[in-house]
Scaffold this motif. Structure first.
Motif, PDB file in Angstrom:
ATOM      1  N   THR A 102       0.905  -1.155   0.000  1.00 60.56           N
ATOM      2  CA  THR A 102       0.000   0.000   0.000  1.00 60.56           C
ATOM      3  C   THR A 102       0.938   1.196   0.000  1.00 60.56           C
ATOM      4  OG1 THR A 102      -1.506  -1.300   1.385  1.00 60.56           O
ATOM      5  CG2 THR A 102      -1.961   1.070   1.177  1.00 60.56           C
ATOM      6  N   HIS A 105       1.008   7.262   1.286  1.00 57.35           N
ATOM      7  CA  HIS A 105      -0.085   8.179   0.943  1.00 57.35           C
ATOM      8  C   HIS A 105      -0.577   8.871   2.202  1.00 57.35           C
ATOM      9  CE1 HIS A 105      -2.255   4.644   2.414  1.00 57.35           C
ATOM     10  NE2 HIS A 105      -3.289   5.449   2.645  1.00 57.35           N
ATOM     11  N   ASP A 107      -4.348   9.981   3.819  1.00 57.43           N
ATOM     12  CA  ASP A 107      -5.761   9.643   3.597  1.00 57.43           C
ATOM     13  C   ASP A 107      -6.548  10.829   3.039  1.00 57.43           C
ATOM     14  OD1 ASP A 107      -5.283   7.076   4.487  1.00 57.43           O
ATOM     15  OD2 ASP A 107      -5.828   7.535   6.552  1.00 57.43           O
ATOM     16  N   TRP A 131      -6.149   1.690  13.018  1.00 60.87           N
ATOM     17  CA  TRP A 131      -5.775   0.484  12.266  1.00 60.87           C
ATOM     18  C   TRP A 131      -5.568  -0.597  13.319  1.00 60.87           C
ATOM     19  CZ3 TRP A 131      -2.178  -3.302  11.610  1.00 60.87           C
ATOM     20  CH2 TRP A 131      -2.014  -3.867  10.348  1.00 60.87           C
ATOM     21  N   THR A 207       2.174   0.465   3.969  1.00 60.42           N
ATOM     22  CA  THR A 207       2.367  -0.914   4.435  1.00 60.42           C
ATOM     23  C   THR A 207       2.990  -1.717   3.295  1.00 60.42           C
ATOM     24  OG1 THR A 207       0.257  -1.928   3.766  1.00 60.42           O
ATOM     25  CG2 THR A 207       0.267  -0.812   5.901  1.00 60.42           C
ATOM     26  N   ARG A 217      -2.494 -11.330   7.488  1.00 60.07           N
ATOM     27  CA  ARG A 217      -2.530  -9.996   8.094  1.00 60.07           C
ATOM     28  C   ARG A 217      -3.933  -9.430   7.924  1.00 60.07           C
ATOM     29  NH1 ARG A 217      -1.489  -4.274   5.868  1.00 60.07           N
ATOM     30  NH2 ARG A 217      -3.698  -4.761   5.605  1.00 60.07           N
TER      31      ARG A 217
HETATM   32  O1  LIG Z   1      -3.843  -1.920   5.624  1.00 62.65           O
HETATM   33  C1  LIG Z   1      -3.142  -1.424   4.736  1.00 62.65           C
HETATM   34  O2  LIG Z   1      -2.393  -2.095   4.062  1.00 62.65           O
HETATM   35  C2  LIG Z   1      -3.147   0.049   4.482  1.00 62.65           C
HETATM   36  C3  LIG Z   1      -4.222   0.800   5.174  1.00 62.65           C
HETATM   37  C4  LIG Z   1      -4.156   2.240   4.822  1.00 62.65           C
HETATM   38  O3  LIG Z   1      -3.141   2.753   4.471  1.00 62.65           O
HETATM   39  C5  LIG Z   1      -5.339   3.058   4.874  1.00 62.65           C
HETATM   40  O4  LIG Z   1      -6.432   2.530   5.126  1.00 62.65           O
HETATM   41  O5  LIG Z   1      -5.233   4.280   4.650  1.00 62.65           O
END
Ligand SMILES: O=C(O)CCC(=O)C(=O)O
Length: 231
Positions: A102, A105, A107, A131, A207, A217
């Protein structure tokens, strides 16, 4: 905890919820993954990573659970009172061997289609993302990684990293993160199951793939807004 959050734009919570409380979440999570329950928001982020939007709409367990209640308590501390309210929740699943990262970034970039332009500002703690780890997670399986401090600055430039720019589940990434972010300051946040991270909408995060051949995961993600400020 709130002090660490304000300084860095994120905080690591070693234990948000007791292990015993995870069983019911894992049960419904797995049923959704196996598609025994039909969820309208079941999709692939960027066409790559399994993402299930708003599990609370189909599962009593996700509607109200101990992890959510604890997150609301933590949010109350960060909001200095207020009325933490769920904006949306989601599951992001990286199974053993999931090759996809991921990308870095913020949000806030998702607030417009295909992405919000660079330079936008957010008030820092009006919107929070929790998270929550349903499995032990580390750098091998794709734990959350943050760059501290940067959340006070204007939004960095983003681009569509994968997927159709016209689709809600496009995957966004910061353009040229090596240049635009002090990546040497990045902090990886391994967690035991039941632990969590909380971050601001302007906090850069990443991630990695799940490089383990055996360990899943399962992330349960809750976004909270200060309902008192919105009302
Ligand atoms: O769980 C993930 O791999 C990334 C989650 C994430 O970056 C998000 O939800 O903004």
């Amino acid at each position: 905890m709130a002090d660490a959050f304000l300084e860095q734009g994120f905080a690591r919570i070693e234990r948000l919820v007791a292990t015993a409380a995870l069983e019911e979440l894992r049960h419904d999570y797995d049923a959704i993954l196996r598609r025994e329950v039909d969820v309208p928001g079941d999709r692939y982020l960027g066409g790559l990573i399994r993402q299930v939007m708003n599990p609370h709409q189909v599962s009593e367990v996700f509607r109200d659970n101990a992890a959510l209640r604890s997150a609301i308590e933590v949010a109350r501390e960060i909001f200095e009172g207020g009325k933490p309210t769920r904006l949306f929740d989601m599951l992001i699943y990286k199974g053993p061997g999931c090759p996809d990262e991921t990308p870095w970034h913020q949000d806030l970039s998702y607030a417009a289609m295909p992405f919000l332009g660079a330079g936008a500002r957010s008030s820092g703690r009006a919107l929070l993302q929790f998270w929550i780890a349903l499995d032990d997670v580390d750098e091998e399986t794709g734990c959350m990684t943050f760059v501290p401090g940067v959340y006070r600055d204007p939004l960095l430039p983003h681009h569509v990293a994968a997927g159709d720019p016209a689709e809600e589940h496009r995957l966004l990434g910061i353009t040229d993160p090596e240049r635009n972010l002090p990546l040497r300051d990045a902090v990886a946040c391994p967690l035991p199951a039941g632990g969590a991270t909380v971050h601001a909408y302007n906090t850069p995060h990443y991630t990695g793939p799940n490089r383990s051949r055996t360990r899943a995961r399962r992330a349960y993600i809750v976004n909270l807004v200060d309902g008192a400020k919105r009302a």
